[in-house]
Design an enzyme around this catalytic site. Structure first.
Site, PDB file in Angstrom:
ATOM      1  N   ARG A  64      14.987   6.955  15.229  1.00 59.54           N
ATOM      2  CA  ARG A  64      15.193   7.099  16.671  1.00 59.54           C
ATOM      3  C   ARG A  64      16.513   6.428  17.035  1.00 59.54           C
ATOM      4  NH1 ARG A  64      10.584   4.940  20.618  1.00 59.54           N
ATOM      5  NH2 ARG A  64      11.547   2.920  20.197  1.00 59.54           N
TER       6      ARG A  64
ATOM      7  N   TYR B  31      17.373   0.025  28.163  1.00 63.16           N
ATOM      8  CA  TYR B  31      16.219   0.065  27.267  1.00 63.16           C
ATOM      9  C   TYR B  31      16.653   0.430  25.844  1.00 63.16           C
ATOM     10  CZ  TYR B  31      12.656   1.745  24.339  1.00 63.16           C
ATOM     11  OH  TYR B  31      11.889   1.911  23.221  1.00 63.16           O
TER      12      TYR B  31
ATOM     13  N   ASP C  89      14.268   8.149  22.820  1.00 65.05           N
ATOM     14  CA  ASP C  89      13.323   7.718  23.855  1.00 65.05           C
ATOM     15  C   ASP C  89      14.030   7.686  25.202  1.00 65.05           C
ATOM     16  OD1 ASP C  89      11.314   6.599  25.345  1.00 65.05           O
ATOM     17  OD2 ASP C  89      10.998   4.864  24.043  1.00 65.05           O
TER      18      ASP C  89
ATOM     19  N   HIS D  52      12.394   6.976  27.940  1.00 60.11           N
ATOM     20  CA  HIS D  52      11.707   5.843  28.578  1.00 60.11           C
ATOM     21  C   HIS D  52      11.494   6.055  30.076  1.00 60.11           C
ATOM     22  CE1 HIS D  52      10.446   1.527  28.546  1.00 60.11           C
ATOM     23  NE2 HIS D  52      10.149   1.851  27.304  1.00 60.11           N
TER      24      HIS D  52
ATOM     25  N   GLU E 204      11.290  11.614  23.976  1.00 62.28           N
ATOM     26  CA  GLU E 204      10.062  10.870  24.281  1.00 62.28           C
ATOM     27  C   GLU E 204      10.055  10.411  25.734  1.00 62.28           C
ATOM     28  OE1 GLU E 204       9.760   7.815  21.340  1.00 62.28           O
ATOM     29  OE2 GLU E 204       8.884   6.383  22.724  1.00 62.28           O
TER      30      GLU E 204
ATOM     31  N   GLU F  88       2.755   6.989  25.555  1.00 62.92           N
ATOM     32  CA  GLU F  88       2.514   5.623  25.062  1.00 62.92           C
ATOM     33  C   GLU F  88       1.817   4.755  26.101  1.00 62.92           C
ATOM     34  OE1 GLU F  88       6.637   4.624  24.087  1.00 62.92           O
ATOM     35  OE2 GLU F  88       6.654   3.204  25.730  1.00 62.92           O
TER      36      GLU F  88
ATOM     37  N   ARG G  11       1.601  10.566  22.204  1.00 61.58           N
ATOM     38  CA  ARG G  11       1.978   9.211  21.777  1.00 61.58           C
ATOM     39  C   ARG G  11       0.946   8.137  22.116  1.00 61.58           C
ATOM     40  NH1 ARG G  11       6.014   7.259  19.961  1.00 61.58           N
ATOM     41  NH2 ARG G  11       6.398   5.486  21.324  1.00 61.58           N
TER      42      ARG G  11
ATOM     43  N   GLU H  74       5.469   5.693  14.982  1.00 66.10           N
ATOM     44  CA  GLU H  74       6.555   4.748  15.265  1.00 66.10           C
ATOM     45  C   GLU H  74       6.350   3.471  14.454  1.00 66.10           C
ATOM     46  OE1 GLU H  74       6.946   3.601  19.378  1.00 66.10           O
ATOM     47  OE2 GLU H  74       8.598   2.227  18.944  1.00 66.10           O
TER      48      GLU H  74
ATOM     49  N   TRP I 135      11.969   1.698  34.427  1.00 59.12           N
ATOM     50  CA  TRP I 135      12.786   1.021  33.405  1.00 59.12           C
ATOM     51  C   TRP I 135      12.758   1.781  32.092  1.00 59.12           C
ATOM     52  CZ3 TRP I 135      10.820  -1.664  28.946  1.00 59.12           C
ATOM     53  CH2 TRP I 135      11.858  -2.224  28.148  1.00 59.12           C
TER      54      TRP I 135
END
Ligand SMILES: O=C(O)[C@@H](O)[C@@H](O)[C@H](O)[C@H](O)CO
Ligand SMILES: [Mg+2]
Length: 403
Positions: A148, A160, A211, A213, A237, A263, A284, A340, A403
Site C-alpha cells: 500500500r 494520514y 487508502d 481514509h 480503500e 474497517e 475490510r 493488511e 481524517w
C-alpha cells in the site's frame, strides 16, 4: 465440558494501548481475545468487566454460538463498536479455548486450510513520492506481493498514513487529538503521480493499494478511481465515508478500480447493501471490530455469494490476538482476498508472544492449538495505559473534515 470460571480484562500499553480479555475455565484452560478500540479503549474495558464478565461465569465455554447470541440479543442494545468489540473478545477467547481443548489450531476447526497462507500487504509510506517508492522497493525485496502506497501531500504539513518511522505507523500520537489540515485538490494531484512513479520503479508484478481514509466525497472518489485505472491498483480503500452505502453506487458507475471498505464496520448490517448490490470488491471488516470470528465468518459467507472477498483491517491498533484470529479465518474461508499487515513494535510483540510467521509475501497462523497467541501478564503490567487519540482533520478554512 470446560466451564468458564473467571475472566479478566488486561489493559496494557507496550508502545500503544491494547485491551485484552483472558477467559479461564475450571479445568485450567485459558483463552485470549482482543477488545481494543483505538482512542476509546476504556469504554470497552468497562463494558467487558462491568457488564459482560458477570454473565459469563459458569457457562459452558464450548457453546460459542449460543454465548454470541446471548451477548448480542441479551444486551437489548445492538451493534456499535463498543458492544461488538466486547463480544468479539469473548468470541476469540472461546475459539482459542476450543482449539486448545481439541488440540487443533483454530483454522482446522473452521474447515481446514484453503490455501498455503494469507497474502498480506505492507504499508509503504514517505513524505515524498521518492521516499515512498524507496520504502516500497524495500517491501518488494522482502518478498511482499502487495504494497500500500501513502505519501505526503505537497503543501500539507502532515497527512494520514505518513510516518517518521519507516515501517512502524502509529497515528494515535497525542493525549488530545492533533489537528491536521486537508486539501482534496492537492491530494488528487499527487496520488496519480505516486502510482505512475511506482509502476515505473516496481513493475507490474506487484499489487499496489491505496487508502483514501474516508476523505473524499463520492464524486471525488470516482475521479480518483478513474485517474488510477491506468496503473491497475488492487484497490482503493475507504474512498468515501460509508455510513451512506448508496454513495458507492455513484463511485462504481464511474470506475473499474476495485473498491474496499469497512474497517470501521461493526456488523453485517453495515455492509449488507454494499455486498448484495455488488458495490464493493473487498470487505475490510475485522474479527475485532465486527463481533469476532463467529460474526466475521457470517459476513464472509454473505460476501462469497457476490464475489466479494475479504481484505481485513490489520493496523497496529489491532493486537497480535486479532492478527492471529484473522489469519485462522483467512486461511480457512473460500473467499479470502488479502490481509493488511502493519508490523507491531518489539514491545508489543514481547507482550503478545505469537506463532504466526511471514514467508513469501504471506502470513501463516501456525499450528499451535487454539489461536497460537498469548499475553505475558507480568510484562503487560509494566506498560500502564496512557490516553492517546487519533488526529482530526480540518479543511484549510477551518471546516471539520474526516481524517
Ligand atoms: O487501513 C489502515 O490501516 C488505517 O485506516 C488505520 O491505520 C486506521 O487509521 C487506524 O486503524 C485507526 O485506529
Ligand atoms: Mg484504512
Amino acid at each position: 465440558m470446560p466451564k468458564i470460571a473467571s475472566a479478566r480484562v488486561i489493559v496494557t500499553s507496550p508502545g500503544r494501548n491494547f485491551v485484552t480479555l483472558k477467559v479461564v475455565c475450571d479445568d485450567g484452560t485459558t483463552g485470549v481475545g482482543d477488545a481494543t478500540l483505538n482512542g476509546r479503549e476504556l469504554a470497552v474495558a468497562s463494558y467487558l468487566a462491568d457488564h459482560v464478565v458477570p454473565c459469563l461465569i459458569g457457562r459452558d465455554a464450548h457453546r460459542i454460538e449460543d454465548i454470541w447470541q446471548y451477548l448480542y440479543k441479551g444486551a437489548y442494545w445492538r451493534r456499535g463498536p463498543v458492544t461488538m468489540a466486547a463480544i468479539a473478545a469473548v468470541d476469540m477467547a472461546l475459539w482459542d479455548i476450543k482449539g486448545k481443548v481439541a488440540g487443533l489450531p483454530v483454522y482446522q476447526l473452521l474447515g481446514g486450510a484453503s490455501r498455503a497462507g494469507c497474502m498480506v500487504y505492507g504499508h509503504a509510506n514517505g513524505e515524498t513520492i521518492a521516499d515512498t517508492i524507496a520504502a516500497a522497493l524495500d517491501y518488494q525485496r522482502q518478498g511482499y506481493k502487495a504494497i500500500r502506497l501513502q505519501c505526503g501531500v505537497p503543501g500539507m504539513a502532515s497527512t494520514y498514513g505518513v510516518s517518521k518511522d519507516k515501517y512502524f505507523y502509529e497515528p494515535a500520537d497525542a493525549e488530545l487529538p492533533t489537528e491536521n489540515l486537508w486539501s482534496t485538490a492537492k491530494y488528487l494531484r499527487v496520488v496519480p503521480e505516486l502510482f505512475a512513479a511506482a509502476r515505473e520503479a516496481l513493475g507490474w508484478d506487484v499489487h499496489l493499494l491505496h487508502d483514501v481514509h474516508h476523505r473524499l466525497t463520492p464524486i471525488e472518489a470516482a475521479r480518483l478511481g478513474k485517474d488510477l485505472e491506468p496503473y491497475r491498483p488492487f484497490w482503493i480503500e475507504d474512498a468515501t465515508p460509508a455510513e451512506d452505502q448508496e454513495a458507492f453506487r455513484l463511485i462504481r458507475q464511474h470506475t473499474t478500480t476495485p473498491l474496499a471498505v469497512g474497517e470501521i464496520f461493526s456488523s453485517i448490517w453495515d455492509c449488507k447493501a454494499l455486498i448484495e448490490n455488488r458495490l464493493i470488491d473487498y470487505i475490510r471488516a475485522t474479527v475485532l471490530h465486527a463481533g469476532g470470528i463467529t460474526h466475521m465468518r457470517q459476513i464472509a459467507s454473505l460476501a462469497d455469494l457476490y464475489h466479494v472477498r475479504t481484505g481485513c483491517h490489520g493496523a497496529t491498533d489491532l493486537s497480535p490476538v486479532t492478527m492471529a484470529a484473522a489469519l485462522h479465518l483467512g486461511l480457512a474461508i473460500p473467499n479470502f482476498g488479502i490481509q493488511e499487515y502493519m508490523r507491531h513494535s518489539d514491545d508489543t510483540d514481547a507482550v503478545f508472544p505469537h506463532g504466526y510467521r511471514f514467508a513469501d509475501g504471506m502470513l501463516h497462523p501456525g499450528d499451535a492449538p487454539g489461536l497460537g497467541v498469548h499475553i505475558d501478564e507480568t510484562l503487560a503490567a509494566a506498560h500502564p495505559y496512557r490516553r492517546a487519540y487519533l488526529p482530526v482533520n480540518r479543511l484549510e478554512d477551518g471546516t471539520m473534515w474526516s481524517w
